[in-house]
Design an enzyme around this catalytic site. Structure first.
Site, PDB file in Angstrom:
ATOM      1  CE  LYS A   1      -0.694   0.460   5.035  1.00 48.08           C
ATOM      2  NZ  LYS A   1      -0.198   1.830   5.176  1.00 48.08           N
ATOM      3  CG  ASP A   2       3.327   2.372   2.923  1.00 50.27           C
ATOM      4  OD1 ASP A   2       2.266   3.018   2.977  1.00 50.27           O
ATOM      5  OD2 ASP A   2       3.855   1.842   3.918  1.00 50.27           O
TER       6      ASP A   2
ATOM      7  CB  CYS B   1       0.441   9.421  -1.584  1.00 49.80           C
ATOM      8  SG  CYS B   1       0.769  11.185  -1.597  1.00 49.80           S
TER       9      CYS B   1
ATOM     10  NE  ARG C   1      -7.359   3.854   2.563  1.00 45.61           N
ATOM     11  CZ  ARG C   1      -7.673   3.174   3.658  1.00 45.61           C
ATOM     12  NH1 ARG C   1      -8.882   2.675   3.829  1.00 45.61           N
ATOM     13  NH2 ARG C   1      -6.779   3.014   4.622  1.00 45.61           N
ATOM     14  NE  ARG C   2      -6.201   3.945   7.561  1.00 43.32           N
ATOM     15  CZ  ARG C   2      -4.971   3.639   7.907  1.00 43.32           C
ATOM     16  NH1 ARG C   2      -4.154   4.590   8.353  1.00 43.32           N
ATOM     17  NH2 ARG C   2      -4.536   2.387   7.828  1.00 43.32           N
TER      18      ARG C   2
ATOM     19  NE  ARG D   1       1.008   6.813  11.962  1.00 41.72           N
ATOM     20  CZ  ARG D   1       0.496   6.701  10.755  1.00 41.72           C
ATOM     21  NH1 ARG D   1      -0.791   6.416  10.613  1.00 41.72           N
ATOM     22  NH2 ARG D   1       1.227   6.858   9.671  1.00 41.72           N
TER      23      ARG D   1
ATOM     24  NE  ARG E   1       3.649  10.959   7.078  1.00 42.46           N
ATOM     25  CZ  ARG E   1       4.795  11.442   6.591  1.00 42.46           C
ATOM     26  NH1 ARG E   1       4.922  12.737   6.332  1.00 42.46           N
ATOM     27  NH2 ARG E   1       5.811  10.634   6.357  1.00 42.46           N
TER      28      ARG E   1
END
Length: 305
Positions: free
Chosen positions: A83-84, A238, A129-130, A153, A147
């Site tokens: 996904k990255d 992204c 997206r989230r 986090r 980030r």
């Protein structure tokens, strides 16, 4: 079969190393004669944490240094969270294998000792997206960008800076933190990022990588092909809140996608099924269908951004 030490490149974060070790473990299990050496490095994306990815150059910042090391022969393969990775990869650095997929879904994480999310406190989200899908679920809740690695986090969450986080289930599981998951979002609640939960192994074109054969999971390859074709067709970078998830059942693939149009702040979702051999075509076709639905205003919802 290699007769030298194979140098495996990885980002240096705890999660990246844990994921790379999973790939190395699979290689060792199937080819004990292969000697592996882990080579870690900090990417530009890891160094710049005070700006969102779309402001500093996108997902390519997580692979640039590893790509350069591959090209220069300082490493022999690199391991990434799929996904990255950018949707386009250099021809000379193909993706050689896709790992067996971990849990592809997102989850809600609360501060330690807290049983419910106080919706007056911000949710930490790393991307649009989230954010788009979270706001559909919870309305006009405060959302704040975040980030950094998983532990950074979580420390910000537990210190009171955030009331909740949205993270990938697979990442938490791979660093032994599944116990922090409060709620796993269903596909109907939050469509994942394309490739979420899959690890990609990248190498140099034209070299013998037959010892990676057992590392490649055919189901993950089909899912990755459909999901990435969907995003690529919509020019999703992204910063684009495009989402895709492919489910394989027998000889068929069911693809679910979300297309967000930024200037209008609206999005559309949909599904489509095709044969597994048509995975790429499936992704492209669903993308075009959702784009057409957006243009005609059919089934379009307000994204809230």
């Amino acid at each position: 079969m290699p007769n030298k030490i194979i140098r495996v490149g990885s980002r240096e974060s705890v999660l990246a190393v844990a994921q790379t070790e999973l790939v190395m473990e699979t290689i060792r299990k199937n080819h004990p004669e292969v000697e592996l050496e882990l080579v870690t490095m900090k990417t530009t994306g890891d160094k710049i944490l005070d700006k969102s990815l779309d402001k500093i150059g996108g997902k390519g910042l997580f692979v640039k240094e590893l790509d350069k090391a591959l090209m220069e022969g300082r490493i022999d393969i690199s391991v990434h969270s799929l996904k990255d990775m950018p949707m386009e990869t250099p021809d000379e650095l193909p993706i050689l294998a896709y790992s067996k997929r971990g849990n592809p879904f997102d989850c809600l994480v609360l501060p330690e000792g807290v049983d419910s999310w106080d919706h007056t406190t911000p949710a930490g989200c790393s991307g649009h997206r989230r954010r788009v899908q979270l706001q559909k679920l919870f309305g006009d809740v405060p959302i704040k960008g975040i980030r950094g690695n998983i532990h950074t986090r979580l420390n910000k969450l537990d210190s009171g800076e955030y009331g909740a986080l949205v993270l990938a289930c697979s990442g938490l599981a791979r660093v032994g933190l599944s116990s922090r998951i409060h709620h796993v979002f269903t596909l109907e609640e939050m469509i994942p990022s394309a490739g979420q939960g899959i690890l990609a192994v990248q190498g140099r074109k034209g070299e013998d990588y037959s010892w990676l054969m057992e590392t490649d999971d055919p189901i993950s390859r089909i899912q990755a092909t459909a999901e990435r074709a969907f995003v690529r067709t919509l020019d999703g970078g992204c910063s684009s809140p495009i989402a895709a998830y492919a489910q394989v059942s027998g000889q068929e693939v069911l693809l679910t996608g979300l297309y967000y149009h930024d200037p209008e702040g609206i999005y559309v979702t949909g599904t489509k099924t095709d044969r597994i051999e048509n995975a790429q075509k499936l992704g492209e076709t669903l993308a075009e269908e959702l784009k057409s639905r957006f243009l005609c205003g059919c089934g379009v919802e307000n994204g809230g951004l």
